[in-house]
Design an enzyme around this catalytic site. Structure first.
Site, PDB file in Angstrom:
ATOM      1  CE  LYS A 244      -4.341  -1.600   0.348  1.00 34.93           C
ATOM      2  NZ  LYS A 244      -5.445  -1.193  -0.528  1.00 34.93           N
TER       3      LYS A 244
ATOM      4  CB  SER B 204      -0.076  -8.026  -0.858  1.00 33.05           C
ATOM      5  OG  SER B 204      -1.001  -8.798  -0.130  1.00 33.05           O
TER       6      SER B 204
END
Length: 407
Positions: A52, A301
């Site tokens: 992110k 991720s």
């Protein structure tokens, strides 16, 4: 497409020297486990331990001086929150983050540590999003949406640029889906560079929002999931349009597969993955024939998992592998019996973890007792050897708490 390769290349210029160029490495142990040839992109090495950072910084860097002065607001269950908070602090932009009350404590604490004003609201990210809308209207904040924003999507797409530069012969990318920003950006980048590459998206089965939107299905969405980072009840038209156009397949994975994937990253790769971060590997475990023999790129991720949950997963996997087993013995209630059993288990190579004596159960004879024992074993065969020996000794071992049985 609402996002182009040129947008993603521009995002890469913005990110240069501002985020980590994370390593991408072959993973022979995961390859042996899944039957695919696996390569892992370690986005858990970013400063906030998640991909992110990329989209958040691209969006924040695009704001005008007036917009920065107004401050930003974002909704997130954790990783987007941390990234916005961290990069907003670096750029001296006031940040307010709205998080569901169910957000793991580790993500809540990390977000606050970056100096953001944290507002807890609602049980889900959708309810938190409603509060974001209110704050935009009341305070004039600029919203930094976690996925429904072209700059966010472009920032996430820089991952595929790096992956294909280093391993250009991949057959497919297997990418987690929450709102669709990660898979959207990377599908655009990958298909532009390699039109033949396969893009496979993975959702947790409890939140099949993209599945429903793309396939016209109406599966229910809700419940407690290990992958709270992709537990999204509704997706935006922006990301749905990209997925419809460029994503070749969608897969759903269950909670046991997510747990196995998190554990595999911990025990085999010696790295930390949260549930959402391990969703790609979970798909390889759930659908091994789908990927057997293919060169697969995975994006790990995120790594922002509660340490207590990670410890629990590790123990649960040991139980699934019958390396920790619990069983109940029927024993005579007389001095020395417990010692005899402990000696017997030691001779059989078992490590005793826990013992509980029960005398007051109604199904126990007045001169008898029940003994609940938890032991550590080498594997399932060893566990069955021990239970067989105890049965031959007359102790009537009965598995409890999902323990191993005698095969």
């Amino acid at each position: 497409m609402p996002v182009t390769l040129a947008d993603i290349e521009e995002a890469r210029r913005v990110l240069k020297d501002a985020v980590v160029h994370t390593p991408m490495l072959p993973a022979p142990k995961l390859s042996a486990l899944t039957g695919a040839e696996v390569f892992v992109k370690y986005e858990n090495f970013q400063i906030t331990n998640s991909f992110k950072d990329r989209g958040a910084l691209v969006k924040l860097a695009s704001l005008s001086a007036a917009e920065r002065a107004r401050g930003v607001v974002a909704m997130s269950a954790g990783n987007h929150a941390q990234s916005v908070a961290y990069h907003a602090a670096r750029l001296h932009i006031p940040a307010t983050i709205v998080m569901p009350v169910t957000t793991p404590f580790v993500k809540l604490a990390a977000t606050r540590s970056h100096g953001a004003d944290v507002v807890l609201h609602g049980e889900t990210v959708n309810e938190a999003q409603e509060r974001v809308g209110e704050l935009v209207r009341e305070k004039g904040y600029v919203e930094v949406h976690p996925y429904a924003d072209p700059r966010i999507i472009a920032g996430q797409g820089t991952i595929a640029l790096e992956m294909l530069e280093e391993f250009g012969e991949l057959d497919c990318l297997v990418i987690p889906i929450g709102g669709g920003g990660l898979i959207g950006g990377n599908a655009v980048a990958a298909k532009a560079l390699r039109p033949d590459i396969e893009i496979v998206g993975v959702e947790c089965a409890l939140y099949p929002s993209m599945w429903n939107a793309v396939r016209g299905d109406n599966r229910p969405a809700g419940g407690s999931t290990l992958a709270e980072g992709i537990a999204v009840k509704s997706v935006s038209g922006l990301t749905v349009s990209i997925v419809r156009e460029l994503v070749d397949d969608l897969l759903l994975v269950g909670e046991p597969d997510l747990e196995r994937a998190v554990n595999a990253y911990t025990t085999l790769q010696k790295t930390v993955a949260e549930g959402a971060g391990a969703a790609g590997l979970a798909a390889l475990l759930a659908y091994p024939e789908r990927f057997r023999g293919k060169r697969v790129g995975l994006i790990l991720s995120g790594a922002n998992i509660d340490p207590r949950i990670l410890a629990s997963i590790t123990v649960r996997e040991l139980e699934r592998e019958h390396r920790i087993v619990s069983f109940r013995l029927s024993i005579p209630d007389r001095p020395g019996t417990l010692g005899l059993i402990a000696t017997r288990l030691g001779a059989l190579g078992a490590n005793i973890l826990e013992v509980e004596h029960k005398r007051l159960l109604l199904d126990v004879p007045a001169k008898g007792a029940k003994l609940d024992v938890t032991i550590e074993t080498r594997d399932a065969a060893h566990a069955n050897e021990i239970l067989t020996a105890l049965a031959a000794d007359g102790y009537q071992p009965a598995p409890i708490d999902g323990g191993a049985g005698i095969e």
